[in-house]
Motif scaffolding. Structure first.
Motif, PDB file in Angstrom:
ATOM      1  N   UNK B  69       0.731  -1.323   0.020  1.00 35.48           N
ATOM      2  CA  UNK B  69       0.303   0.236   0.230  1.00 35.48           C
ATOM      3  C   UNK B  69       0.724   1.038  -0.385  1.00 35.48           C
ATOM      4  N   UNK B  70       1.472   1.170   0.443  1.00 36.45           N
ATOM      5  CA  UNK B  70       2.504   2.638   0.815  1.00 36.45           C
ATOM      6  C   UNK B  70       3.627   2.586  -0.318  1.00 36.45           C
ATOM      7  N   UNK B 149      -1.458   4.894   2.863  1.00 41.95           N
ATOM      8  CA  UNK B 149      -1.438   5.639   1.819  1.00 41.95           C
ATOM      9  C   UNK B 149      -0.696   7.332   1.808  1.00 41.95           C
ATOM     10  N   UNK B 150      -1.564   7.557   2.974  1.00 41.84           N
ATOM     11  CA  UNK B 150      -0.965   9.439   3.073  1.00 41.84           C
ATOM     12  C   UNK B 150       0.650   9.223   3.423  1.00 41.84           C
ATOM     13  N   UNK B 204       9.924   7.790  14.662  1.00 41.76           N
ATOM     14  CA  UNK B 204       9.174   8.769  13.900  1.00 41.76           C
ATOM     15  C   UNK B 204       8.762   8.752  12.496  1.00 41.76           C
ATOM     16  N   UNK B 205       8.450   6.772  12.120  1.00 40.06           N
ATOM     17  CA  UNK B 205       7.906   6.326  11.228  1.00 40.06           C
ATOM     18  C   UNK B 205       6.528   6.625  11.209  1.00 40.06           C
ATOM     19  N   UNK B 206       5.553   6.924  10.905  1.00 42.86           N
ATOM     20  CA  UNK B 206       3.946   6.917  11.087  1.00 42.86           C
ATOM     21  C   UNK B 206       3.204   5.544  10.485  1.00 42.86           C
ATOM     22  N   UNK B 207       4.764   4.790   9.577  1.00 45.95           N
ATOM     23  CA  UNK B 207       4.073   3.198   8.862  1.00 45.95           C
ATOM     24  C   UNK B 207       4.247   2.167  10.330  1.00 45.95           C
ATOM     25  N   UNK B 208       5.454   2.589  11.223  1.00 47.71           N
ATOM     26  CA  UNK B 208       6.334   1.176  11.710  1.00 47.71           C
ATOM     27  C   UNK B 208       5.102   0.997  13.789  1.00 47.71           C
ATOM     28  N   UNK B 209       3.905   2.271  13.360  1.00 55.51           N
ATOM     29  CA  UNK B 209       2.468   1.853  14.232  1.00 55.51           C
ATOM     30  C   UNK B 209       1.816   1.176  13.392  1.00 55.51           C
ATOM     31  N   UNK B 210       1.717   1.535  12.290  1.00 48.42           N
ATOM     32  CA  UNK B 210       1.004   0.467  11.862  1.00 48.42           C
ATOM     33  C   UNK B 210       1.334  -1.270  11.395  1.00 48.42           C
TER      34      UNK B 210
END
Lengths: 256, 265
Positions: B69-70, B149-150, B204-210
């Motif tokens: 997705x990313x 996506x963002x 600091x990376x949003x995707x790690x939380x996902x």
């Protein structure tokens, strides 16, 4: 047809410096309604940089560009929707069919009755038979005419043509010149026209701006230009300007 | 943003794909290869390890799907720009009445479509091949995908800005940028597997939380909304910074005549 009281394009003291190099150095000129102004000069004279500044692709270092009475930098999108351009240095995506490319740009320019307009411009440039062809398979001359079709789609009030006949054979180049003259006559389109083909200039342009090393050497009609440089043909003028900057004949415009 | 202009730019992209189906290789083939490699590795590990082996191993397949997705969203933005460079169409677009917002809006839409196609294919195949159902995440899947996506769009804008600034020679960044962050993104392993200093990078990376959230949700059935909130907050920051960077670089490109150089090379 010419209405110089209210110029469609007014360029004032336009300058572009890339580091130490001044590609365009304080040029001023205007294009009236329905006028075809030729922008001439050898390679590196600053013509394309000037056109790119008028299109807003390059930001001027100094000076101003006014189109339809408005500052380009303040109303860029509004102005661009009323003008168009065609350059020998650009292409339309080669993977798309001719009609697909025209449909995309027609929608970007919000052309009404787009399908009909696409047929009209294809017919005008005599490439209707190529409508379903893949753009990348067109010859250089056909590609240039497709570019011109794109440039005419939105019935531009100001049209910038950067060497539109550069890759065309004499027959097609003649047809293109006639189309350019026709749209000026029928639609009152104002045109800024750069070319290295002196025949183009003599046949199509009302006035000529001769550029050399970023500056304007002379502005006038073909006859005035020949008289000024004391030459028999524009080609001779071009060669002298390219080789000596026209110094042998005349001083820069505005100098005593 | 003008919807008609965005539609026209997206339409061009669709024409491109329907005209040249070979492009689907990039969109379908590579993700499929990833799924097969990680999927069979997962099955092998499951069959050859005892029960003490971490349960999360089955989530590698989910990681492959969500990473795409990313990646596809980022590619949508960056490749969109490169398509214009490759076809020498860049000046036609930027000399047309197209605002930065129109241009970016169309790249977002293309990124969304690319991600949609790839993720749909991977999700369906993973059910049939490995009995792994990404939809078992339930409604939590939506904020997971939204955040990826963002972040993909933000990375796409950063990639494009760097390519504009450094010229055609930097084209490879369109593919490289997502992989710069992948080791710290907790895609295939938890953040705790990283050295402490790098854990801060990961956080600091949003995707790690996902990716952490996906593993937790599949394991416990619970959604850590607080972590997703942090991811969304970080994404707002990344998107804003990437947008500012893009606009500033476009201004620099106009100052230095960089856009015209793309047409002459």
């Amino acid at each position: 047809m010419l209405l110089m009281d209210s110029p469609v394009l007014q360029v004032t003291d336009l300058t572009k410096a890339f580091g130490e190099v001044r590609s365009v150095d304080g040029i001023s000129f205007e294009v009236g309604k329905g006028e075809i102004l030729g922008l001439l000069g050898a390679n590196g004279a600053g013509k394309t940089t000037a056109i790119n500044m008028i299109l807003g692709i390059v930001t001027p270092s100094a000076g101003s560009v006014q189109v339809f009475g408005e500052e380009l930098h303040a109303s860029r999108i509004k102005i661009l929707s009323r003008m168009n351009f065609c350059s020998t240095y650009t292409q339309l995506p080669g993977n798309l069919r001719v009609w697909q490319n025209l449909k995309v740009f027609g929608k970007i320019y919000r052309v009404p009755q787009l399908s009909r307009r696409i047929d009209e411009v294809l017919e005008m440039l005599e490439i209707s038979h190529l409508k379903n062809r893949v753009s990348g398979e067109l010859s250089a001359g056909e590609g240039t005419r497709l570019n011109l079709c794109k440039a005419l789609l939105n019935r531009p009030e100001l049209l910038l043509l950067d060497e539109p006949t550069a890759s065309l054979d004499p027959d097609i180049a003649d047809k293109v010149r006639k189309v350019v003259s026709r749209i000026r006559e029928e639609e009152g389109t104002s045109i800024l026209y750069t070319s290295h083909n002196m025949r183009d200039v003599e046949e199509v342009c009302d006035r000529i701006v001769f550029m050399h090393k970023g500056t304007i050497l002379f502005t006038g009609t073909s006859e005035e230009t020949l008289k000024h440089f004391e030459k028999d043909s524009l080609e001779d003028v071009f060669i002298e300007v390219a080789r000596s900057g026209g110094i042998a004949s005349r001083k820069k415009e505005g100098e005593p | 943003m003008n919807f008609g202009t965005v539609q026209a730019l997206v339409m061009r992209y669709l024409y491109l794909y329907t005209r040249t189906p070979i492009r689907a290789v990039e969109l379908l083939f590579w993700p499929l290869v990833h799924l097969l490699v990680w999927g069979y590795l997962t099955m092998f590990l499951q069959q050859n390890t005892d029960d003490s082996f971490p349960y999360e191993i089955t989530f590698l397949i989910g990681a492959v799907i969500l990473w795409d997705v990313l990646f596809r969203a980022q590619q949508g933005v960056a490749i969109f720009f490169l398509e214009d460079v490759w076809s020498r169409n860049l000046l036609n677009v930027f000399a047309a009445p197209v605002t930065n917002a129109d241009y970016l809006g169309s790249t977002y839409a293309v990124g969304l479509m690319r991600a949609g196609v790839t993720v749909t294919m991977l999700s369906v195949l993973s059910i049939f091949l490995y009995s792994f159902n990404i939809f078992s995440l339930g409604w939590a899947l939506l904020p997971f995908i939204f955040n990826l996506l963002i972040f993909g769009w933000a990375l796409g804008m950063i990639s494009t800005a760097l390519i504009v600034r450094w010229g055609p020679a930097a084209e490879t960044l369109a593919w490289a940028v997502p992989f710069f962050i992948q080791p710290f993104a907790a895609v295939y392993y938890p953040v705790s597997a990283l050295p402490v200093a790098l854990q801060w990078v990961a956080k600091s990376l949003p995707c790690s939380y996902v990716f952490e959230g996906m593993r937790d949700t599949l394991k416990t059935g619970e959604v850590d909304w607080a972590s997703l909130g942090i991811a969304t907050g970080l994404n707002v920051v990344y998107l804003a910074v990437a947008g500012i960077l893009f606009v500033r670089v476009m201004n620099v490109a106009r100052e230095k005549g960089l856009l015209t150089k793309f047409s002459s090379q």
